[in-house]
Motif scaffolding. Structure first.
Motif, PDB file in Angstrom:
ATOM      1  N   SER A  52       0.796  -1.215   0.000  1.00 53.75           N
ATOM      2  CA  SER A  52       0.000   0.000   0.000  1.00 53.75           C
ATOM      3  C   SER A  52       0.828   1.264   0.000  1.00 53.75           C
ATOM      4  O   SER A  52       0.373   2.310  -0.407  1.00 53.75           O
ATOM      5  CB  SER A  52      -0.938   0.002   1.210  1.00 53.75           C
ATOM      6  OG  SER A  52      -0.170  -0.001   2.400  1.00 53.75           O
ATOM      7  N   GLU A  62      -3.015  -7.628  -8.030  1.00 60.25           N
ATOM      8  CA  GLU A  62      -3.418  -6.353  -7.427  1.00 60.25           C
ATOM      9  C   GLU A  62      -2.225  -5.661  -6.769  1.00 60.25           C
ATOM     10  O   GLU A  62      -2.075  -4.438  -6.843  1.00 60.25           O
ATOM     11  CB  GLU A  62      -4.533  -6.577  -6.404  1.00 60.25           C
ATOM     12  CG  GLU A  62      -5.852  -7.044  -7.019  1.00 60.25           C
ATOM     13  CD  GLU A  62      -6.376  -6.076  -8.067  1.00 60.25           C
ATOM     14  OE1 GLU A  62      -6.259  -4.838  -7.867  1.00 60.25           O
ATOM     15  OE2 GLU A  62      -6.906  -6.550  -9.096  1.00 60.25           O
ATOM     16  N   GLN A  74       0.902  -5.917  -7.664  1.00 63.84           N
ATOM     17  CA  GLN A  74       1.770  -5.393  -8.713  1.00 63.84           C
ATOM     18  C   GLN A  74       1.294  -4.027  -9.191  1.00 63.84           C
ATOM     19  O   GLN A  74       2.112  -3.131  -9.446  1.00 63.84           O
ATOM     20  CB  GLN A  74       1.818  -6.374  -9.891  1.00 63.84           C
ATOM     21  CG  GLN A  74       2.627  -7.632  -9.618  1.00 63.84           C
ATOM     22  CD  GLN A  74       2.567  -8.616 -10.772  1.00 63.84           C
ATOM     23  OE1 GLN A  74       1.525  -8.779 -11.413  1.00 63.84           O
ATOM     24  NE2 GLN A  74       3.675  -9.267 -11.062  1.00 63.84           N
ATOM     25  N   LYS A  75      -0.010  -3.866  -9.298  1.00 61.32           N
ATOM     26  CA  LYS A  75      -0.544  -2.568  -9.722  1.00 61.32           C
ATOM     27  C   LYS A  75      -0.284  -1.502  -8.660  1.00 61.32           C
ATOM     28  O   LYS A  75       0.077  -0.363  -8.978  1.00 61.32           O
ATOM     29  CB  LYS A  75      -2.036  -2.688 -10.029  1.00 61.32           C
ATOM     30  CG  LYS A  75      -2.314  -3.503 -11.299  1.00 61.32           C
ATOM     31  CD  LYS A  75      -3.760  -3.406 -11.749  1.00 61.32           C
ATOM     32  CE  LYS A  75      -4.688  -4.196 -10.863  1.00 61.32           C
ATOM     33  NZ  LYS A  75      -6.067  -4.243 -11.399  1.00 61.32           N
ATOM     34  N   GLU A  76      -0.463  -1.867  -7.407  1.00 63.07           N
ATOM     35  CA  GLU A  76      -0.216  -0.917  -6.319  1.00 63.07           C
ATOM     36  C   GLU A  76       1.249  -0.505  -6.260  1.00 63.07           C
ATOM     37  O   GLU A  76       1.579   0.648  -5.932  1.00 63.07           O
ATOM     38  CB  GLU A  76      -0.639  -1.532  -4.989  1.00 63.07           C
ATOM     39  CG  GLU A  76      -2.139  -1.744  -4.860  1.00 63.07           C
ATOM     40  CD  GLU A  76      -2.514  -2.537  -3.620  1.00 63.07           C
ATOM     41  OE1 GLU A  76      -1.602  -2.773  -2.792  1.00 63.07           O
ATOM     42  OE2 GLU A  76      -3.683  -2.917  -3.484  1.00 63.07           O
ATOM     43  N   GLY A  87       3.264  -0.308  -8.810  1.00 62.46           N
ATOM     44  CA  GLY A  87       3.714   0.303 -10.046  1.00 62.46           C
ATOM     45  C   GLY A  87       4.529  -0.625 -10.926  1.00 62.46           C
ATOM     46  O   GLY A  87       5.198  -0.180 -11.858  1.00 62.46           O
ATOM     47  N   PRO A  89       0.943  -1.495 -15.201  1.00 67.67           N
ATOM     48  CA  PRO A  89      -0.029  -0.396 -15.272  1.00 67.67           C
ATOM     49  C   PRO A  89      -1.388  -0.798 -14.701  1.00 67.67           C
ATOM     50  O   PRO A  89      -1.743  -1.977 -14.658  1.00 67.67           O
ATOM     51  CB  PRO A  89      -0.128  -0.113 -16.777  1.00 67.67           C
ATOM     52  CG  PRO A  89       1.098  -0.708 -17.382  1.00 67.67           C
ATOM     53  CD  PRO A  89       1.432  -1.895 -16.531  1.00 67.67           C
ATOM     54  N   GLU A  90      -2.152   0.211 -14.284  1.00 67.24           N
ATOM     55  CA  GLU A  90      -3.475  -0.036 -13.711  1.00 67.24           C
ATOM     56  C   GLU A  90      -4.415  -0.736 -14.686  1.00 67.24           C
ATOM     57  O   GLU A  90      -5.302  -1.476 -14.273  1.00 67.24           O
ATOM     58  CB  GLU A  90      -4.098   1.294 -13.256  1.00 67.24           C
ATOM     59  CG  GLU A  90      -3.540   1.832 -11.949  1.00 67.24           C
ATOM     60  CD  GLU A  90      -4.012   1.019 -10.751  1.00 67.24           C
ATOM     61  OE1 GLU A  90      -5.072   0.360 -10.851  1.00 67.24           O
ATOM     62  OE2 GLU A  90      -3.318   1.046  -9.722  1.00 67.24           O
ATOM     63  N   ASN A  91      -4.233  -0.484 -15.992  1.00 66.26           N
ATOM     64  CA  ASN A  91      -5.162  -1.052 -16.970  1.00 66.26           C
ATOM     65  C   ASN A  91      -4.787  -2.457 -17.436  1.00 66.26           C
ATOM     66  O   ASN A  91      -5.399  -3.004 -18.349  1.00 66.26           O
ATOM     67  CB  ASN A  91      -5.277  -0.133 -18.184  1.00 66.26           C
ATOM     68  CG  ASN A  91      -3.970  -0.044 -18.976  1.00 66.26           C
ATOM     69  OD1 ASN A  91      -2.935  -0.516 -18.519  1.00 66.26           O
ATOM     70  ND2 ASN A  91      -4.028   0.565 -20.150  1.00 66.26           N
ATOM     71  N   THR A  92      -3.770  -3.054 -16.814  1.00 68.96           N
ATOM     72  CA  THR A  92      -3.348  -4.401 -17.200  1.00 68.96           C
ATOM     73  C   THR A  92      -4.444  -5.417 -16.916  1.00 68.96           C
ATOM     74  O   THR A  92      -5.135  -5.343 -15.895  1.00 68.96           O
ATOM     75  CB  THR A  92      -2.073  -4.804 -16.433  1.00 68.96           C
ATOM     76  OG1 THR A  92      -1.058  -3.835 -16.677  1.00 68.96           O
ATOM     77  CG2 THR A  92      -1.573  -6.168 -16.872  1.00 68.96           C
TER      78      THR A  92
END
Length: 765
Positions: free
Chosen positions: A21, A294, A296-298, A300, A303-306
């Motif tokens: 986080s 999830e 990995q997106k947090e 960086g 990307p969020e749209n992966t």
């Protein structure tokens, strides 16, 4: 524990949630050893040697950084905590938090080509390492000789010419298997490729408890220590090298190549590390993969749209598995996770030692994996990696019955394909493929003195061939025109050192990929992949197209939508393939083990081995698969008590052995899931005699075996199924069966032959 490191009071898994986080919250906070519960008080560090000064005679050398490459084997893109995993890797976390992570770093889809590219700064085909070094395809395929051409000097050779000390430890796998003998030839061993010291193993994998060890140019015995583990051993040696170097010649820089056997099968680690993950994977691979995605997106990392790739073909949803499957598959992943945490702990020990001898600030560490996670465990996982290599199914019942042995010296384990896909989150498929799960690796660069943007994530494209040019750039070294009188090929990778301080600077934008007929091309954010069916014409390959700059997980095939771009990339692949020696392609797989080039010592029809010979690795031993052959042994028995092993190739998981016990001559062929045994119907006489075994090849992977005493047939059996490609991962002994015994009939005995062996003669028909 590193100076300034803290230990959070929360559990390791709570710590990881906090880390996911807020990366900034955990900057500099990491556990050295997750098993430790006490926090050591910080103490002022006393230099262990005289500091480098402006007055040093070796001022130029003193200003050059040390370099360390740390390479994991078969570890996936998401396995590290700093790349989204729940696995505890605190020491690598610390390197990442105080260094730079690259989320768009590429390797080849199998190990030897990546290592050749990494160490030379050139493309693998051009240097002769198009596929694994086990496969030497002979002069007709110069890009598949299993060795690095002398024209492609290694980073060790170049740095050595620039007054660096050079050390290699761990897995080599850059010389043909048939050259891995105690008598050489040595020209492709580490010392001939620029390293001052080597400690490790030469082939593709090794048992973690009883490896076939090489020190410099000599095979040595495995240490007899019940607590022995290969990962610990190579770091003990690495720390010794660093300490000796810093104590005696501190102004001279060094280069170290530290290549772990982890996480390659066999996955083996002490029980306490497996127990750390007890219950952690009970929810199964679907849930764990979603959590990594999830995270990995947090972080960086993606990307969020992966989009998360769907389950791979053949992988069942976790809730459709039986209770037996869940129990076994959970144990496999607990073991894999424990193995990685144990490896991370060893890396922490090396970093601690660098700090203790005042070398850490001046040392650049480059960490990567050689390719993605392996699916060789197939649907059920594997506890016998010889069976896995030979595409022989393993019984789930056998696995469940031995579930508590997974991770121990009693099994040679590999997790199921479902967990391999978790390692490759968010991608599809596995090692050996051209998708992200095969060719994208985590990359961490740590350089305390030289990096300012600590904890950063970089998105620029980079490849294994770019690492060594970056090293030369930082050290101010130009590639020599000749090494040992051999004119050198130009570097093909490019330095990405500018990305250390600039997150927008452009890097090299094109790279081809090819391995055993599978191929792909990346260029300026686009990637085309050709799906090849073995033994079919390449013209029939089906091409896919992905805009990976927008679609990291390769979820949307745009081949039909953008045929113009696909055609452009196909032409670019052909251009790059021609430029870098990719042609001719060949789609060898397991059958590569069966190829014997005419210019190798293995290409004989007769071999004579004498008592006292060092163990001969399986890849250099006489090739008997799908051949008729005989083994003849003249012996002397002084009395009826003389007995023991005459010869043995292999281990408890597979191989063959010829021995005398209770006055009978016995041959066993251990296939892994079956044992074929012949016991003589006569006693072996006291005095001089000749015993032999003959195999008549009658059909693919089967034949008839016979025993003889003084040319008289004394027993036979039909061997219904032999190995297809590889007999074992342990070599040939004469007069003994060292490490893991092939036969259970003498497994608890020191069973060296107590009589006299004249010689052992193999005749290949």
């Amino acid at each position: 524990m590193h100076s300034g490191w803290k230990v959070l009071s929360s559990s390791p898994f709570q710590k990881l949630t906090i880390f996911a986080s807020s990366l900034a919250l955990l900057s500099g906070c990491a556990l050295k050893n997750p098993l430790e519960t006490e926090v050591k008080a910080e103490s002022s560090k006393q230099p262990s040697h005289q500091s480098k000064t402006e007055n040093s005679e070796n001022k130029a050398d003193a200003e050059k950084p040390n370099f360390i490459y740390i390479v994991l084997d078969d570890s996936g893109f998401s396995d590290l905590a700093t790349f989204g995993s729940e696995i505890q890797t605190p020491n690598l976390d610390h390197l990442a938090e105080n260094g730079i992570r690259y989320n768009n770093f590429h390797v080849t889809p199998v190990c030897s080509p990546t290592r050749a590219s990494l160490l030379t700064g050139r493309n693998p085909h051009d240097v002769g390492m198009a596929t694994v070094a086990n496969f030497d395809m002979g002069p007709d395929l110069p890009n598949k000789r299993g060795r690095i051409k002398p024209e492609a000097g290694t980073v060790a050779e170049v740095l050595k010419e620039n007054d660096y000390s050079t050390f290699a430890l761990g897995k080599w796998h850059l010389s043909p298997s048939h050259q891995a003998t105690a008598a050489g030839p040595y020209e492709n061993w580490p010392l001939a490729k620029g390293f001052d010291r080597f400690y490790g193993f030469l082939e593709d994998s090794s048992d973690q408890y009883k490896p076939e060890l090489v020190k410099d140019n000599s095979f040595i015995e495995t240490p007899e220590d019940e607590d022995y583990h290969f990962s610990e051993d190579i770091v003990n040696q690495a720390n010794q090298y660093v300490t000796d170097h810093a104590s005696i010649d501190p102004d001279k820089p060094f280069f170290m190549y530290l290549a772990f056997g982890a996480q390659h099968q066999p996955v083996q680690v002490p029980e306490k590390y497996i127990d750390m993950y007890d219950g952690k994977y009970d929810e199964g691979w679907d849930k764990i993969r979603e959590e990594r995605f999830e995270r990995q997106k947090e972080l960086g990392i993606i990307p969020e749209n992966t989009k998360l790739a769907p389950l791979n073909p053949g992988v069942k949803p976790w809730n459709e598995l039986s209770e037996d499957e869940k129990e076994a598959f959970t144990r496999f992943q607990e073991t894999y996770a424990g193995f990685l945490t144990h490896t991370d702990e060893q890396i922490g020990r090396l970093v601690d030692q660098l700090e203790a001898v005042d070398e850490l600030e001046d040392t650049m560490i480059v960490f990567l994996s050689d390719n993605g996670a392996s699916s060789m465990g197939k649907a059920t996982g594997s506890i016998n990696h010889t069976l896995a290599y030979n595409d022989i199914p393993e019984s789930l019942t056998d696995i469940v019955d031995r579930v508590d042995d997974i991770g121990s010296d009693k099994t040679k384990s590999e997790f199921p394909a479902g967990w391999a896909q978790v390692s490759g989150t968010p991608f599809k498929l596995y090692k050996s493929t051209m998708y992200g799960a095969g060719v994208k690796s985590p990359l961490i660069i740590s350089y305390p003195k030289g990096l300012k943007d600590k904890g950063a994530v970089r998105n620029q494209f980079a490849h294994a061939i770019d690492v060594t040019p970056t090293i030369y750039d930082l050290a101010g070294i130009e590639l020599p025109k000749e090494i040992k009188g051999v004119k050198q090929m130009p570097l093909q990778g490019e330095s990405f050192a500018e990305t250390f301080e600039d997150d927008e600077v452009s890097t090299r934008d094109t790279q081809y990929f090819e391995n055993n007929g599978q191929r792909a091309i990346y260029s300026e954010g686009w990637k085309a992949i050709a799906k090849h069916v073995p033994k079919t014409p390449y013209e029939k390959d089906v091409w896919e197209l992905y805009h990976v700059a927008e679609d990291v997980s390769e979820s949307k095939n745009l081949a039909a939508d953008n045929p113009k771009k696909l055609k452009e990339l196909q032409k670019l692949f052909d251009k790059e393939a021609k430029k870098y020696g990719v042609m001719p392609m060949s789609d060898i797989m397991g059958d590569g083990f069966l190829k014997i080039p005419e210019d190798s010592l293995r290409a004989k029809n007769q071999f004579t081995f004498y008592p006292g010979m060092s163990r001969l690795p399986e890849g250099a031993a006489p090739l008997i698969i799908n051949r008729s052959y005989s083994i003849t042994v003249p012996i002397i028995r002084k009395n009826e008590n003389d007995e023991g092993v005459l010869l043995a190739l292999g281990s408890s998981e597979s191989g063959y052995t010829l021995y005398i016990k209770d006055n009978k001559l016995i041959y066993e062929y251990n296939r892994g899931n079956a044992v074929y045994k012949i016991e003589s119907n006569q006693e072996v006489p006291v005095g001089i005699s000749t015993v032999s075994f003959e195999f008549e090849h009658t059909a693919p992977h089967q034949g008839n075996g016979k025993l003889y005493i003084n040319k008289e047939a004394v027993g036979e059996t039909n061997i219904e199924e032999t190995h297809k490609f590889k007999l074992s991962f342990e070599g040939l002994d004469i007069g003994k069966d060292s490490n893991y015994p092939v036969s259970k009939n003498y497994k608890d005995e020191d069973f060296d032959f107590t009589g006299e062996i004249d010689k052992v003669i193999y005749d290949i028909k």
